[in-house]
Write an enzyme that holds these catalytic residues in place. Structure first.
Site, PDB file in Angstrom:
ATOM      1  N   GLY A  51       0.782  -1.201   0.108  1.00 39.57           N
ATOM      2  CA  GLY A  51       0.099  -0.081   0.032  1.00 39.57           C
ATOM      3  C   GLY A  51       0.917   1.144  -0.126  1.00 39.57           C
ATOM      4  CE  LYS A 362     -10.162  -6.435 -23.936  1.00 43.90           C
ATOM      5  NZ  LYS A 362     -11.138  -5.346 -23.913  1.00 43.90           N
TER       6      LYS A 362
END
Ligand code: XMP
Length: 506
Positions: A51, A362
């Site tokens: 993070g 995708k």
């Protein structure tokens, strides 16, 4: 699904990639926010992600450590996650003076096994951090260091591990082995199969829609077609709208009609091509072109469906969430402009936007499409940008130029298909270079446009390499275009990588 591998999201741009890598290993994984630990049920394992924040900040994102320990499952901390665990075990973290970003080497300690089983002696890893662990709690085992001898992998006990680098990015060469080794510590791993994930998505769609009427924009592209097939299979009450913006490829509007007919989905086509071409007349600036296409699209779309949309479905994929406009659907045209469009902002604020594909990449969407029974010619399609051929026609868009692009594109793509190259290329097209030059055609002087052919390989369009098409094939494509497409007397092949070039010419 029971017992997922829970990935706790501390906000790294790579977090969803961890989930995806686990799916690639064949296991089911799910993303949770740090305060959702109790909602994970009993996960098979927990991974704390990286993070952007510092564990030293007063309001640093945290974890309910007592709860985590009680779960009694293997835990891996990645980057921020490792630093957080080191603090929880009683060690500390020191602020870094500089940010370490990019490739580095991992040297596993002699004799370590566990999550580093079978790794090479010096393995390329990818770092992106500034703070470092300083004091290590008693009993911590250092499992690996970088070339400067700094610990980059820790083991606090048989269930708790931490690594400073990112195993999920492809630049960490043996990242998948590390994740696989870590998961082998867990019992009862949940299998991931697209067919059962499809069932889960269908359940989620039904729950989220809750009997409301859905409107879905379709373009014939992979994302919106898979979305439409998913909605159809879910049995929700949906309208499918196809806007012909006049910027489509050759025969595309008819193809889209027949395609959806084949899979039993009725679509409503709105022919707005004249409106779009009219609004683009005389406009050369690329941003202005995009702005006009985007706002007209929204006007046409909402003009057709009315302002009173109960729910709007969009084919947003995960990469779109982290970098906008990477997919090729009409739905993503809406998305590209949604920040500026009040209708969509309002719907979002009211929980009326449905984005069931937003966890997927995708190639996973393609697999989902196959499981949903979509034909290969749809799921294997190259991405196509929402603003269509306008981004392949630098300068002013005219019907004459569009005609040239369409004809040349059809020849190019047709030959890629017939010569077996289409499927190994991410995206290919012809763009018109808006400069006329002198040539000779027959016995006459010609003064015509040049075309640029582009074929690239890519992983999710963020970077791209040009494809080394054989000279013979390039020659054949060029000959056919020069012979068959009027208005062109030169064909070029684009050998630019992204970056610095982009995939489209605009
Ligand atoms: P660039 O040209 O930015 O393109 O390298 C990256 C990928 O995104 C597609 N693209 C778009 N897709 N709306 C879309 O849905 C858009 O406005 C848009 N612009 C570019 C492009 O075709 C490539 O796959």
């Amino acid at each position: 699904m029971e017992h997922p591998i829970a990935v706790i999201d501390y906000g790294s741009q790579y977090t969803q990639l961890i989930v995806r890598r686990i799916r690639e290993l064949g296991y089911y994984s799910k993303l949770y926010q740090p305060d959702e630990l109790s909602e994970t049920g009993k996960p098979a394992a927990v991974i704390l992600s990286g993070g952007p924040r510092s564990t030293l900040d007063d309001d640093a994102p945290d974890i309910d450590f007592d709860y985590l320990v009680k779960m009694d499952v293997p835990v891996l901390g990645v980057c921020y996650g490792m630093q957080l665990l080191n603090i929880k075990f009683g060690g500390s973290v020191a602020p870094g003076n500089t940010r370490e970003y990019g490739p580095a080497s991992l040297v596993p300690e002699a004799g370590v096994d566990g999550i580093f089983k079978g790794l090479s002696d010096s393995s390329q890893i990818w770092m992106s951090h500034s703070d470092t662990v300083s004091n290590l709690p008693d009993g911590t085992e250092i499992m690996g260091r970088n070339l400067d001898g700094v610990p980059v992998a820790l083991k606090w006990n048989d269930q708790y591990y931490g690594i400073q680098f990112h195993p999920e990015v492809s630049h960490t060469k043996e990242g998948q082995e590390i994740l696989k080794n870590f998961l082998s510590l867990a019992g009862d791993l949940p299998k991931f199969e697209m067919s059962s994930f499809k069932d889960e998505l269908i359940e989620r769609v039904r729950e989220e829609v809750a009997g409301r009427k859905v409107v879905c924009g379709v373009s014939g592209g992979v994302d919106s077609s898979v979305l439409a097939a998913l909605l159809h299979e879910s049995g929700v009450d949906a309208r499918y709208i196809f806007v012909d913006n006049g910027l489509l490829r050759k025969d595309e509007a008819e193809d889209v009609q027949s395609l959806f007919g084949e899979v039993g989905i009725e679509i409503e086509t709105i022919d707005a091509s004249e409106k779009f071409l009219g609004s683009l007349a005389g406009v050369a600036d690329p941003e202005e072109k995009r702005r006009r296409i985007g706002s007209l699209f929204v006007d046409v779309f909402f003009g057709a469906v009315g302002d009173d949309v109960e729910m709007l479905a969009q084919g947003t994929l995960y990469p779109d969430v982290i970098e906008s406009a990477t997919s090729g659907s009409i739905a993503s045209t809406i998305k590209t402009h949604h920040n500026r469009v009040s209708q969509i902002m309002d719907l979002k604020a009211q929980g009326r936007i449905l984005e069931p594909l937003d966890e997927l990449f995708k190639d996973e969407v393609r697999e989902l499409g196959r499981v949903l029974g979509l034909p290969e010619r749809v799921v294997g399609r190259h991405p196509f940008p929402g603003p269509g051929l306008a981004v392949r026609c630098p300068g002013e868009v005219t019907p004459e130029k569009l005609e040239i692009i369409r004809e040349a594109d059809a020849i190019f793509i047709g030959l890629l298909h017939s010569k077996g190259w289409y499927d190994s290329v991410w995206q290919a097209y012809a763009a018109l270079i808006p400069t006329k030059t002198v040539g000779v055609k027959g016995d006459e002087r010609s003064y015509e446009y040049a075309l640029s052919l582009r074929a690239v390989t890519s992983e999710d369009a963020m970077t791209a390499e040009w494809v080394h098409l054989p000279y013979e094939l390039l020659g054949e494509i060029s000959n056919r275009i020069l012979n068959e497409v009027s208005g062109v007397n030169r064909v070029l092949y684009d050998i630019s990588t992204k970056p610095p070039a982009s995939i489209e010419w605009e």
